[in-house]
Write a protein that holds these residues in place. Sequence first.
Motif, short mmCIF file in Angstrom:
data_model
loop_
_atom_site.label_atom_id
_atom_site.label_comp_id
_atom_site.label_asym_id
_atom_site.label_seq_id
_atom_site.Cartn_x
_atom_site.Cartn_y
_atom_site.Cartn_z
N PRO A 9 0.84 -1.21 0.00
CA PRO A 9 0.00 0.00 0.00
C PRO A 9 0.87 1.25 0.00
CG PRO A 9 -0.67 -1.53 1.73
CD PRO A 9 0.60 -2.07 1.13
N GLN A 10 0.42 2.26 -0.71
CA GLN A 10 1.14 3.53 -0.78
C GLN A 10 0.94 4.33 0.49
OE1 GLN A 10 3.14 4.71 -3.34
NE2 GLN A 10 2.95 2.63 -4.10
N ALA A 11 1.98 5.04 0.93
CA ALA A 11 1.88 5.92 2.09
C ALA A 11 0.96 7.08 1.74
CB ALA A 11 3.26 6.44 2.46
N PRO A 12 0.26 7.61 2.73
CA PRO A 12 -0.61 8.76 2.45
C PRO A 12 0.19 9.92 1.87
CG PRO A 12 -0.83 8.02 4.75
CD PRO A 12 0.28 7.23 4.13
N SER A 13 -0.44 10.66 1.00
CA SER A 13 0.22 11.81 0.36
C SER A 13 0.55 12.87 1.41
CB SER A 13 -0.71 12.40 -0.70
OG SER A 13 -0.11 13.51 -1.30
N ILE A 14 1.67 13.54 1.21
CA ILE A 14 2.08 14.59 2.14
C ILE A 14 1.24 15.84 1.90
CG2 ILE A 14 3.91 15.55 0.69
CD1 ILE A 14 5.59 15.74 3.29
N THR A 15 1.01 16.60 2.95
CA THR A 15 0.24 17.82 2.85
C THR A 15 1.09 18.99 3.32
OG1 THR A 15 -0.60 17.48 5.08
CG2 THR A 15 -1.97 16.65 3.28
N PRO A 16 0.76 20.20 2.89
CA PRO A 16 1.50 21.36 3.39
C PRO A 16 1.33 21.48 4.90
CG PRO A 16 0.23 21.94 1.45
CD PRO A 16 -0.20 20.56 1.86
N GLY A 17 2.37 21.96 5.56
CA GLY A 17 2.32 22.14 7.01
C GLY A 17 3.57 21.63 7.69
N ARG A 97 16.19 12.78 13.18
CA ARG A 97 14.83 13.29 13.02
C ARG A 97 14.81 14.81 13.17
NH1 ARG A 97 10.26 9.33 15.46
NH2 ARG A 97 10.87 7.48 14.28
N ALA A 98 13.85 15.42 12.49
CA ALA A 98 13.70 16.87 12.57
C ALA A 98 12.27 17.24 12.23
CB ALA A 98 14.66 17.56 11.59
N THR A 99 11.92 18.46 12.54
CA THR A 99 10.63 19.01 12.13
C THR A 99 10.89 19.91 10.94
OG1 THR A 99 9.77 18.92 14.38
CG2 THR A 99 8.67 20.43 12.86
N VAL A 100 10.04 19.78 9.92
CA VAL A 100 10.17 20.59 8.71
C VAL A 100 8.83 21.23 8.38
CG1 VAL A 100 12.04 19.19 7.75
CG2 VAL A 100 9.68 18.65 7.14
N ILE A 101 8.90 22.31 7.64
CA ILE A 101 7.70 22.96 7.10
C ILE A 101 7.65 22.61 5.62
CG2 ILE A 101 6.49 25.13 6.70
CD1 ILE A 101 6.93 24.48 9.71
N VAL A 102 6.54 22.00 5.20
CA VAL A 102 6.37 21.59 3.81
C VAL A 102 5.39 22.55 3.14
CG1 VAL A 102 5.49 19.76 2.31
CG2 VAL A 102 6.85 19.18 4.33
N GLU A 103 5.74 22.96 1.93
CA GLU A 103 4.86 23.81 1.11
C GLU A 103 4.74 23.22 -0.28
OE1 GLU A 103 6.52 27.75 1.21
OE2 GLU A 103 5.93 28.06 3.30
N PHE A 104 3.65 23.56 -0.96
CA PHE A 104 3.46 23.11 -2.34
C PHE A 104 4.06 24.15 -3.27
CE2 PHE A 104 1.07 22.72 -6.32
CZ PHE A 104 1.32 21.38 -6.59
N ASN A 105 4.95 23.72 -4.16
CA ASN A 105 5.59 24.62 -5.12
C ASN A 105 4.77 24.59 -6.41
OD1 ASN A 105 7.23 25.67 -7.23
ND2 ASN A 105 9.07 25.25 -6.02
N ILE A 113 10.32 20.77 1.01
CA ILE A 113 10.65 21.26 2.34
C ILE A 113 11.02 22.73 2.20
CG2 ILE A 113 12.27 21.09 4.27
CD1 ILE A 113 12.44 18.07 3.69
N ALA A 114 10.20 23.59 2.78
CA ALA A 114 10.43 25.03 2.69
C ALA A 114 11.39 25.49 3.77
CB ALA A 114 9.10 25.78 2.83
N ARG A 115 11.35 24.79 4.94
CA ARG A 115 12.20 25.21 6.05
C ARG A 115 12.38 24.05 7.02
NH1 ARG A 115 11.82 27.98 10.94
NH2 ARG A 115 9.58 28.20 10.90
N TRP A 116 13.58 23.96 7.56
CA TRP A 116 13.91 23.01 8.63
C TRP A 116 13.82 23.77 9.94
CZ3 TRP A 116 15.83 17.88 7.77
CH2 TRP A 116 15.91 17.52 6.42
N VAL A 117 13.11 23.24 10.92
CA VAL A 117 12.87 23.93 12.18
C VAL A 117 13.84 23.42 13.25
CG1 VAL A 117 11.15 24.52 13.91
CG2 VAL A 117 10.44 24.13 11.54
#
Length: 161
Positions: A9-17, A97-105, A113-117
Amino acid sequence: MPSYTQQEPQAPSITPGKHLIEVEGAELKISQKNSEYIRIKCRVKLRDGSNGSTIYDNMVFTPKAAWKIDQVREALGFAIIPNEVASVEPEDLLGKRATVIVEFNEETGYHEIARWVSPRELAEAKAALNATPKTSPKAESDEDRKSTRLNSSHSSVSRMP
């Protein structure tokens, strides 16, 4: 009759955030402009602990991109010491591991990945959320107004006949 091999099964699609990721792969490469870069393969970690989609990012080793390398390394838990030359080995990133901010280009049609937090930013944000809110000036003035209203409504003259 046609046949095929069934897939996992495919992993769920990533969303912005904001997302927690784990580095699954890191490979040293050379760009078309002859710059070294590390291609980072990240797996999104879902809230239930399972694996989500894969997302990629690059650390390009040029003077103009040093800020991004610092951002990635700090988010992954490496100490950043200004003006010190740091060596980065792809294998040192694996499993971090890290927290990232994902945006749709819109231009590429991909989530990026728009930014690494950094852990410092996460701690500051958490502290701000947990801070006890101070009494607002409005709340204080409402209290004063209420007591004034109460005092003025009690007069010595009875309104009953």
